[in-house]
Design a protein around this motif. Structure first.
Motif, PDB file in Angstrom:
ATOM      1  N   LYS A 238       0.845  -1.199   0.000  1.00  0.00           N
ATOM      2  CA  LYS A 238       0.000   0.000   0.000  1.00  0.00           C
ATOM      3  C   LYS A 238       0.878   1.245   0.000  1.00  0.00           C
ATOM      4  CE  LYS A 238      -4.016  -2.016   2.243  1.00  0.00           C
ATOM      5  NZ  LYS A 238      -4.906  -1.905   1.096  1.00  0.00           N
ATOM      6  N   HIS A 239       0.384   2.307  -0.635  1.00  0.00           N
ATOM      7  CA  HIS A 239       1.167   3.532  -0.759  1.00  0.00           C
ATOM      8  C   HIS A 239       0.731   4.553   0.282  1.00  0.00           C
ATOM      9  CE1 HIS A 239       3.295   2.629  -4.569  1.00  0.00           C
ATOM     10  NE2 HIS A 239       2.302   1.763  -4.678  1.00  0.00           N
ATOM     11  N   LEU A 240       1.684   5.404   0.654  1.00  0.00           N
ATOM     12  CA  LEU A 240       1.454   6.384   1.726  1.00  0.00           C
ATOM     13  C   LEU A 240       0.183   7.197   1.508  1.00  0.00           C
ATOM     14  CD1 LEU A 240       4.950   8.074   2.349  1.00  0.00           C
ATOM     15  CD2 LEU A 240       3.749   6.501   3.841  1.00  0.00           C
ATOM     16  N   TYR A 241       0.078   7.809   0.328  1.00  0.00           N
ATOM     17  CA  TYR A 241      -1.028   8.735   0.100  1.00  0.00           C
ATOM     18  C   TYR A 241      -2.369   8.007   0.045  1.00  0.00           C
ATOM     19  CZ  TYR A 241      -3.450  12.853  -1.724  1.00  0.00           C
ATOM     20  OH  TYR A 241      -4.298  13.917  -1.884  1.00  0.00           O
ATOM     21  N   SER A 242      -2.374   6.789  -0.526  1.00  0.00           N
ATOM     22  CA  SER A 242      -3.638   6.045  -0.601  1.00  0.00           C
ATOM     23  C   SER A 242      -4.101   5.629   0.800  1.00  0.00           C
ATOM     24  CB  SER A 242      -3.507   4.826  -1.520  1.00  0.00           C
ATOM     25  OG  SER A 242      -2.505   3.965  -1.043  1.00  0.00           O
ATOM     26  N   ILE A 243      -3.148   5.304   1.689  1.00  0.00           N
ATOM     27  CA  ILE A 243      -3.496   4.980   3.087  1.00  0.00           C
ATOM     28  C   ILE A 243      -4.082   6.224   3.757  1.00  0.00           C
ATOM     29  CG2 ILE A 243      -2.510   4.437   5.358  1.00  0.00           C
ATOM     30  CD1 ILE A 243      -0.516   2.622   3.901  1.00  0.00           C
ATOM     31  N   TYR A 244      -3.422   7.364   3.547  1.00  0.00           N
ATOM     32  CA  TYR A 244      -3.871   8.624   4.167  1.00  0.00           C
ATOM     33  C   TYR A 244      -5.280   8.992   3.675  1.00  0.00           C
ATOM     34  CZ  TYR A 244      -4.051  13.666   5.055  1.00  0.00           C
ATOM     35  OH  TYR A 244      -4.433  14.927   5.441  1.00  0.00           O
ATOM     36  N   LYS A 245      -5.522   8.874   2.345  1.00  0.00           N
ATOM     37  CA  LYS A 245      -6.837   9.209   1.793  1.00  0.00           C
ATOM     38  C   LYS A 245      -7.924   8.300   2.343  1.00  0.00           C
ATOM     39  CE  LYS A 245      -6.172   9.212  -2.682  1.00  0.00           C
ATOM     40  NZ  LYS A 245      -6.438   9.361  -4.124  1.00  0.00           N
ATOM     41  N   LYS A 246      -7.593   6.980   2.471  1.00  0.00           N
ATOM     42  CA  LYS A 246      -8.571   6.035   3.012  1.00  0.00           C
ATOM     43  C   LYS A 246      -8.887   6.337   4.469  1.00  0.00           C
ATOM     44  CE  LYS A 246      -8.856   1.697   0.536  1.00  0.00           C
ATOM     45  NZ  LYS A 246      -8.286   0.380   0.306  1.00  0.00           N
ATOM     46  N   MET A 247      -7.845   6.671   5.237  1.00  0.00           N
ATOM     47  CA  MET A 247      -8.061   6.997   6.650  1.00  0.00           C
ATOM     48  C   MET A 247      -8.982   8.211   6.783  1.00  0.00           C
ATOM     49  SD  MET A 247      -4.198   6.437   8.165  1.00  0.00           S
ATOM     50  CE  MET A 247      -4.540   7.123   9.785  1.00  0.00           C
ATOM     51  N   ARG A 248      -8.793   9.188   5.895  1.00  0.00           N
ATOM     52  CA  ARG A 248      -9.606  10.409   5.975  1.00  0.00           C
ATOM     53  C   ARG A 248     -11.026  10.183   5.467  1.00  0.00           C
ATOM     54  NH1 ARG A 248      -7.180  16.082   4.231  1.00  0.00           N
ATOM     55  NH2 ARG A 248      -9.274  16.567   4.951  1.00  0.00           N
ATOM     56  N   SER A 249     -11.153   9.555   4.284  1.00  0.00           N
ATOM     57  CA  SER A 249     -12.478   9.415   3.676  1.00  0.00           C
ATOM     58  C   SER A 249     -13.355   8.417   4.413  1.00  0.00           C
ATOM     59  CB  SER A 249     -12.348   9.027   2.204  1.00  0.00           C
ATOM     60  OG  SER A 249     -11.718   7.776   2.082  1.00  0.00           O
ATOM     61  N   LYS A 250     -12.753   7.311   4.890  1.00  0.00           N
ATOM     62  CA  LYS A 250     -13.545   6.277   5.561  1.00  0.00           C
ATOM     63  C   LYS A 250     -13.527   6.418   7.085  1.00  0.00           C
ATOM     64  CE  LYS A 250     -13.285   2.949   1.838  1.00  0.00           C
ATOM     65  NZ  LYS A 250     -13.165   1.535   1.459  1.00  0.00           N
ATOM     66  N   ARG A 251     -12.797   7.444   7.572  1.00  0.00           N
ATOM     67  CA  ARG A 251     -12.701   7.699   9.017  1.00  0.00           C
ATOM     68  C   ARG A 251     -12.283   6.443   9.777  1.00  0.00           C
ATOM     69  NH1 ARG A 251     -14.623  12.585  10.382  1.00  0.00           N
ATOM     70  NH2 ARG A 251     -15.866  13.722   8.848  1.00  0.00           N
ATOM     71  N   LYS A 252     -11.248   5.800   9.235  1.00  0.00           N
ATOM     72  CA  LYS A 252     -10.735   4.576   9.868  1.00  0.00           C
ATOM     73  C   LYS A 252      -9.351   4.818  10.434  1.00  0.00           C
ATOM     74  CE  LYS A 252     -13.261   1.010   7.334  1.00  0.00           C
ATOM     75  NZ  LYS A 252     -13.134  -0.216   6.526  1.00  0.00           N
ATOM     76  N   SER A 253      -8.995   4.014  11.430  1.00  0.00           N
ATOM     77  CA  SER A 253      -7.653   4.120  11.993  1.00  0.00           C
ATOM     78  C   SER A 253      -6.657   3.410  11.083  1.00  0.00           C
ATOM     79  CB  SER A 253      -7.615   3.485  13.387  1.00  0.00           C
ATOM     80  OG  SER A 253      -7.812   2.092  13.278  1.00  0.00           O
ATOM     81  N   PHE A 254      -5.378   3.659  11.312  1.00  0.00           N
ATOM     82  CA  PHE A 254      -4.326   3.043  10.500  1.00  0.00           C
ATOM     83  C   PHE A 254      -4.394   1.516  10.590  1.00  0.00           C
ATOM     84  CE2 PHE A 254      -0.055   1.229  10.199  1.00  0.00           C
ATOM     85  CZ  PHE A 254       0.344   1.690   8.959  1.00  0.00           C
ATOM     86  N   SER A 255      -4.632   0.994  11.795  1.00  0.00           N
ATOM     87  CA  SER A 255      -4.651  -0.467  11.995  1.00  0.00           C
ATOM     88  C   SER A 255      -5.787  -1.121  11.208  1.00  0.00           C
ATOM     89  CB  SER A 255      -4.783  -0.801  13.478  1.00  0.00           C
ATOM     90  OG  SER A 255      -5.956  -0.207  14.011  1.00  0.00           O
ATOM     91  N   ASP A 256      -6.940  -0.421  11.082  1.00  0.00           N
ATOM     92  CA  ASP A 256      -8.074  -0.983  10.315  1.00  0.00           C
ATOM     93  C   ASP A 256      -7.716  -1.133   8.840  1.00  0.00           C
ATOM     94  OD1 ASP A 256      -9.695  -1.125  12.513  1.00  0.00           O
ATOM     95  OD2 ASP A 256     -10.602   0.846  12.205  1.00  0.00           O
ATOM     96  N   ILE A 257      -7.001  -0.158   8.306  1.00  0.00           N
ATOM     97  CA  ILE A 257      -6.646  -0.189   6.880  1.00  0.00           C
ATOM     98  C   ILE A 257      -5.529  -1.201   6.623  1.00  0.00           C
ATOM     99  CG2 ILE A 257      -5.571   1.195   5.056  1.00  0.00           C
ATOM    100  CD1 ILE A 257      -7.308   3.529   6.216  1.00  0.00           C
ATOM    101  N   MET A 258      -4.560  -1.259   7.520  1.00  0.00           N
ATOM    102  CA  MET A 258      -3.435  -2.185   7.317  1.00  0.00           C
ATOM    103  C   MET A 258      -3.803  -3.632   7.609  1.00  0.00           C
ATOM    104  SD  MET A 258      -1.099  -0.473   5.979  1.00  0.00           S
ATOM    105  CE  MET A 258       0.292  -1.596   6.013  1.00  0.00           C
ATOM    106  N   ASP A 259      -5.005  -3.848   8.167  1.00  0.00           N
ATOM    107  CA  ASP A 259      -5.450  -5.222   8.418  1.00  0.00           C
ATOM    108  C   ASP A 259      -5.908  -5.909   7.138  1.00  0.00           C
ATOM    109  OD1 ASP A 259      -4.875  -5.447  11.023  1.00  0.00           O
ATOM    110  OD2 ASP A 259      -6.883  -5.049  11.794  1.00  0.00           O
ATOM    111  N   ILE A 260      -5.990  -5.157   6.046  1.00  0.00           N
ATOM    112  CA  ILE A 260      -6.417  -5.748   4.767  1.00  0.00           C
ATOM    113  C   ILE A 260      -5.168  -6.175   3.995  1.00  0.00           C
ATOM    114  CG2 ILE A 260      -7.631  -5.291   2.597  1.00  0.00           C
ATOM    115  CD1 ILE A 260      -9.245  -3.146   4.138  1.00  0.00           C
TER     116      ILE A 260
END
Length: 705
Positions: A238-260
């Motif tokens: 996963k790329h830095l900016y795509s992680i950041y955008k997902k965290m902002r748009s989906k209001r999720k924590s970093f751990s929720d996104i990196m669990d995928i």
């Protein structure tokens, strides 16, 4: 640092010796042209064009693009003319270099205007040769890689421009590798602290999950090999900016996104893609609603792949993309893959055709935009689609951005269809034009020869093509109607002196226009329509040789001015009395607002009688158009739900309610004040008659002031 020898090693893998020699000749030409020039980092300037050519060589671009990359700053930064490049390397290369070069000879009022004009120039060059944008993207990518030597303010401006314009363009053209690098580099410059924290968290998460990633990958590989499929399974970082955008748009924590966990499976054919999908779905349970088939319906930029989300071991979600090697090249290089595959078939022509269609759309927008800033705003709207796919009645697939409506669809089919659109059917069901469309729906547009765009469409049209066409039509229509109104007002003023425009000597009119600073009669008429010039006084000035300055019009022969309802901003309707077609009306010329229409009995109009020179006799045209605000006062018994009953009855008649409010009269009765849009007095009378049939409604009256 890239050297010409290192570049030659890459070039020999796909170019012939003559083409490689041409690129080398361009390098030595650039080296000589930029002699003595240095970059901010202190390196010789020629290292920049060499690096740009290296980026294009990684995409396997043709030799003309590479020659243009070597020379792309020569026109702008040295004394060498475009003609000299044309003589040395041919007109095609000269046009490419000129398309990439910025507008350096023109003074602009602001930096934004300069950037917009430069982009507009590049868009025109792209229409002639799409390779212009590929050279520009490679140029911008190398500049982004070397932003560290600039001061922070300039670096942030370049990073913001890259994320706003160039990254979406790379995505639109399907060049994913460039887009991802743009985003990560831009993110690091704009938000250095956030980027650093996410980077550290990523490194920690990578270490914690390595074992599970290997297990999932090996399990997928083993299952597919048992079924006889020879595939390549890659873990997707996963790329830095795509992680950041997902965290902002989906209001999720970093751990929720990196669990995928994300994997890409590369196979040998399209048929194998679907077979592998079946194997994967039998290995892990698919998550409902998360399967997307971009092979059958490719994205607008030509991207093709199967996407699915599975529930893996320990309940961990697993994202899987399945595609052929050719699709993988297309995903990374997009339109650049057209040159990679051009020699051995027509496989990449789909993306090339789509890119050309997009650039043609840019050209159309550019022609309709009022100025370069308006054009670049339209481009930004066009560059951020979250796509949906809908069908025409004949089965053609159209790609639109999310939240698009039938108006956007109509303009996507054809500009004339959009301009004459009156209604739509969604899946054979009559629906409002403002209803957002969903993927998979079939849309049918109904048109009428006399119909034209409605200003209210701008409230829900989202595509740049629809919005620019509506703006263009309304701008022209408003100007034409304003000139017609100004002409009517001036003719009325002249009629009071027993004259008219046709009887005025041309020389006298020309002298008057020149003396008052007007380029032509149309500008005078527009000023009269806006209320900036009084028609009576203008008529008096035009005729001053015939009448003395104190002459007054006698009013004989003067006709009221017709109001059609399409005059745009130069005619407004007073909110104190809400005039509608059928009412006796009178106008008042207000500065910059033009004519304000009142009902004849309006109390406020009496207060304006002192300024009789600003009063205008008006009447409704026989073919008046549009909807007008009317206000009703309804006296009802105090019973629960009466407002809902009234609103339901009005909605059933297809009438738009603008405002509804209630006011208690006494213990028995309540007043309901209602503002709504009607076409004329007959329409209003019909509504009032229906409202009077409601039980517990005692009185319905129209508010006069």
């Amino acid at each position: 640092m890239e050297t010409i020898d290192a570049l030659n090693t890459t070039l020999r893998t796909y170019l012939d010796s003559e083409q490689t020699a041409s690129v080398n000749r361009a390098y030595y030409f650039a080296e000589q042209a930029h002699y003595g020039q240095r970059r901010r980092s202190g390196e010789p300037y020629v290292t920049h064009p060499l690096a740009v050519a290296g980026i294009l060589a990684e995409m396997h671009m043709d030799h003309q693009s590479l020659v243009a990359a070597m020379l792309h700053d020569v026109i702008e930064d040295t004394g060498i003319e475009k003609t000299a490049i044309g003589e040395q390397f041919g007109s095609t290369v000269a046009d490419l270099v000129d398309g990439v070069s910025k507008l350096t000879q023109i003074e602009f009022q602001s930096l934004e205007e300069k950037q917009a004009e430069n982009f507009q120039k590049m868009a025109l060059a792209m229409a002639r040769d799409i390779r212009v944008i590929l050279v520009k993207l490679a140029d911008r990518l190398h500049n982004m890689r070397t932003l560290g030597v600039l001061d922070s303010k300039k670096a942030r401006r370049i990073a913001r421009e890259t994320l706003d314009i160039y990254s979406p363009i790379a995505m639109r053209l399907g060049i994913n590798s460039v887009r991802l690098e743009f985003e990560d580099l831009g993110f690091r410059v704009l938000y250095p602290m956030r980027a650093k924290r996410i980077e550290i968290a990523m490194a920690q998460a990578r270490g914690n999950r390595t074992e599970l990633v290997y297990k999932v990958r090996d399990q997928i590989k083993a299952t597919l090999q048992q079924e006889g499929h020879q595939v390549e399974v890659l873990g997707r970082e996963k790329h830095l900016y795509s992680i950041y955008k997902k965290m902002r748009s989906k209001r999720k924590s970093f751990s929720d996104i990196m669990d995928i966990y994300a994997f890409r499976i590369i196979v040998d054919s399209v048929d194998t893609c679907y077979r592998v999908l079946g194997c994967i779905h039998s290995l892990y349970k698919p998550v409902p609603g998360e399967f997307k088939d971009y092979i059958a319906i490719p994205k607008a930029n030509g991207y093709q792949s199967l996407h699915t989300v599975l529930m893996g071991m320990h309940g961990v979600p697993v994202e899987v993309q399945i595609r052929t090697q050719e699709m993988e090249d297309m995903a990374n290089n997009g339109i650049a893959a057209h040159w990679l595959y051009k020699s051995d078939g027509q496989s990449a022509n789909g993306s090339h055709t789509r890119a050309r269609e997009w650039v043609q759309g840019l050209l159309e927008m550019q022609q309709r935009a009022g100025n370069s800033l308006e054009f670049i705003e339209s481009v930004k709207i066009d560059l951020f689609p979250d796509e949906i796919y809908v069908f025409t009645p004949k089965g053609r697939i159209l790609e639109l951005p999310r939240r698009a409506t039938a108006v956007d669809f109509a303009y996507a089919v054809h500009t004339d269809v959009g301009n004459h659109c009156v209604a739509c059917r969604i899946n054979r069901r009559l629906a409002p034009l403002s209803e957002p469309l969903q993927s998979g729906q079939t849309i049918e547009i109904m048109t009428s020869e006399g119909a034209r765009p409605n200003p209210s469409w701008l409230d829900y049209a989202v595509t740049a093509k629809a919005r620019s066409n509506i703006h263009h039509f309304l701008k022209n229509q408003t100007r034409n109607d304003s000139m017609a109104l100004g002409r009517s007002l001036l003719e009325k003023g002249l009629a009071g002196f027993h004259s008219n425009l046709d009887s005025l000597p041309e020389a006298k009119l020309a002298d008057f226009l020149e003396h008052n600073g007007y380029n032509d009669l149309n500008n005078l008429l527009l000023d009269i329509a806006r209320g900036n010039r009084l028609p009576t006084f203008t008529a008096q000035q035009l005729l001053h040789e015939t009448f003395d300055d104190q002459a007054k019009p006698d009013g004989e022969g003067a006709q009221p001015v017709d109001i059609r309802g399409t005059e745009g901003f130069v005619v407004s309707y007073a909110r104190c009395c809400h005039p509608i077609p059928g009412d006796a009306i009178e106008g008042y010329l207000s500065l910059e607002k033009g004519v304000v229409v009142h009902r004849e009995q309006c109390n406020n109009l009496n207060d304006m009688r002192d300024h009789s020179e600003r009063q205008v006799a008006l009447r409704w045209d026989k073919e008046v158009e549009g909807e007008y605000l009317a206000e009703l006062r309804i006296e009802v018994e105090n019973r629960r739900g009466m407002i809902a009953v009234i609103a339901t009855r009005i909605n059933s008649m297809g009438v738009n309610i603008e405002k509804i409010a209630s006011d208690v009269k006494d213990y028995q009765f309540t007043y309901v004040n209602l503002e709504m849009l009607v076409t004329d007095r007959v329409h209003l009378a019909r509504i009032m008659k229906r409202l009077r049939t409601i039980t517990h409604v005692h009185r319905v009256t129209r508010v006069k002031n």
